[in-house]
Every structure is written in C-alpha cells, then in structure tokens.
Design a protein around this motif. Structure first.
Motif, PDB file in Angstrom:
ATOM      1  N   GLY A   1       1.126  -1.148  -0.240  1.00  0.00           N
ATOM      2  CA  GLY A   1      -0.362   0.017  -0.140  1.00  0.00           C
ATOM      3  C   GLY A   1       1.498   0.895  -0.305  1.00  0.00           C
ATOM      4  O   GLY A   1       2.046   1.100  -0.293  1.00  0.00           O
TER       5      GLY A   1
ATOM      6  N   TRP B   1      -7.848  -0.724   6.232  1.00  0.00           N
ATOM      7  CA  TRP B   1      -6.128   0.397   5.946  1.00  0.00           C
ATOM      8  C   TRP B   1      -5.972   1.031   4.843  1.00  0.00           C
ATOM      9  O   TRP B   1      -7.233   1.191   3.358  1.00  0.00           O
ATOM     10  N   ASP B   2      -5.272   1.694   3.980  1.00  0.00           N
ATOM     11  CA  ASP B   2      -5.119   2.433   3.337  1.00  0.00           C
ATOM     12  C   ASP B   2      -5.083   2.189   1.657  1.00  0.00           C
ATOM     13  O   ASP B   2      -4.626   2.831   0.954  1.00  0.00           O
ATOM     14  N   GLY B   3      -5.115   0.959   2.366  1.00  0.00           N
ATOM     15  CA  GLY B   3      -4.319  -0.063   0.362  1.00  0.00           C
ATOM     16  C   GLY B   3      -4.774  -0.053  -0.223  1.00  0.00           C
ATOM     17  O   GLY B   3      -6.368   0.461  -0.068  1.00  0.00           O
TER      18      GLY B   3
END
Length: 272
Positions: A26, A135-137
């Motif tokens: 990510g 999550w930020d991915g």
C-alpha cells in the motif's frame, strides 16, 4: 524470501506444509496476511520488508489455527485483524491460563521449539458486518464463511484480482472440515459456492498451503474440493490425487482423511 506474483502482491512460502504468507503493498506499508510459522521465517520476512524500505501497517489472520495467528516483534506492533468470530475464538483460548499447554498439543513436535508464542493470537475482531480490511491500500474484500474453521475468511485483493484463500483451495491438501460445526459438509459446500460467485474476478489464487494457481486452476480446485466433500458425504472413495501415498504428503494425509471420515460417521450416528 518474498517473491512477487502480481502487481503489489508478494508471497513468502514456509517449509512447513508449504504455508504461504502474503504481503500486499500500500502507499504507507504492507498488509501482511497469515505471516508464517517458524521464528526464523518470520524474521526473514521482516528483514525482506525492511530491506525493501517497507513496513507492516496491518496484519490479517484468515482463521484461528496456530499456524495463521503467529507474529514476531520485528514485524512491529501494528493492528492485526480477523473476523469477529475468529477473534472471539482466540480470546476464549487466551483467557484460559493453560492456553500454552493446549496449543502445544497441536504443534508439530519437530519444530515446536522454533514457533514464536509471545504474540500468539493477539487479533482484533472486525465488526460482524465488515466487508473489507480497514487499511489505506488496495481494497481487500472479506469473504467470510464457516468451512475449515470458526470465522474463516478468504480475502479478495480486488486489484489485481488475487484471492488469498486461507486454508481452502489447496493443490496439496484435501479439504479439512470443521468437525466442531453442526453441519461441516454443508458449510464447506456453501463456502465453495461463495468462491464460485467471485471466480470471475480472480486472476490468481493463493491457498494457505500449496501452490499459487491461475484462474483456470481456481475453478479446477473448486471442482476437486466439491468432489471430495460430496464423496465423503455419500460414503464413497473420493479418488482424490492429493491422497496418493506417493504424493508430497502421502505419509500422513490418507490417515487424516480416514480419521475425518470416522469423525463424520460418529457425528451422524449421534444425531440418530
């Protein structure tokens, strides 16, 4: 060693039962799915990530069995997720003062002293209705089902279409049913139907144990697993190549199959 299998997705395979750890890249680090088994392998994984300038920003355990809930301090103190039922199962285990002894009973004797237990099972349960990993991915869809274990989940990394199947869809192990469930046969067949429903979105499948397969192999494994489960249900020989005594796990896998059949027979007898 981590090896890339698709854009932004890497796999590390353990010597123990060809166990696969999956790293999804990510923008700020990686999501680490089912990190591995032996202490030295987890350290190797951490070193590989550090050497490439990446850190672990989130972890995910597909289910609560010992070889999927291990961790090492070198991987960092990042959030580690699982389904609500997976986390609840682990919390119940860890609440028992004798949990280490209970886990020790299922550890492979030849590598038991190489398995790190300090951070065992410290999983945060996601809300029961969670549909993706926070999550930020890349978007990672949660496909929860009741087949191999309580709260088992596969993860679909939507771009680039990689299915992290947990302990399902293996080319080297036949289906291991959840014999603590009320209806392990139907649970497994229902899970295979879920996989069929997303098969068109999958370019690669990564089982918890075994080889990475492409889309056509995913469909073959679904059919193979269904044939095994239906044969066990119907009391006939599954004629499954994975049970060949000359195969990679032929020294013990046929015995597990026979034991599984016996346990299912006892369950049926108990309901009569």
């Amino acid at each position: 060693m981590l090896r890339p299998i698709a854009e932004g997705v890497l796999v590390h395979q353990s010597d123990f039962l060809q166990t696969n750890a999956i790293a999804v890249q990510g923008p700020t680090g990686v999501l680490l799915i089912d990190p591995g088994v032996r202490r030295d392998e987890l350290a190797c994984l951490a070193n590989d990530l550090e050497g490439s300038g990446q850190k672990v920003v989130a972890g995910f355990s597909t289910h609560p069995h010992f070889d999927h809930v291990l961790w090492d301090a070198q991987l960092g103190s990042t959030p580690r997720y699982g389904t609500a039922r997976c986390a609840a199962d682990l919390q119940e285990l860890l609440s028992d003062t004798g949990w280490r002894d209970r886990v020790a009973e299922v550890l492979p004797p030849d590598i038991a002293d190489q398995i790190p237990m300090d951070l065992f099972g410290l999983i945060s349960g996601l809300p029961p209705d969670a549909i993706s990993v926070p999550w930020d991915g890349p978007h990672v869809r949660i496909i929860e089902h009741q087949a191999h274990a309580t709260g088992h989940a596969a993860l679909l990394i939507e771009e680039p279409g990689v299915l992290a199947a947990g302990d399902m869809l293996s080319d080297v192990l036949m289906p291991f049913l959840d014999l603590e469930a009320a209806d392990p046969i139907e649970d497994y067949l229902a899970a295979l139907r879920l996989f069929e429903a997303v098969a068109g979105e999958v370019d690669l499948v990564v089982p918890g144990h075994g080889s990475v397969g492409r889309a056509d192999e995913l469909r073959r494994r679904i059919d193979q697993d269904r044939a095994y489960v239906e044969a066990v249900r119907d009391g006939v020989d599954p004629a499954d190549a994975r049970l060949d005594p000359s195969g990679p796990h032929g020294d013990w896998l046929p015995g597990v199959h026979e034991w599984q059949v016996q346990q299912l027979a006892k369950m049926r007898d108990g309901r009569r």
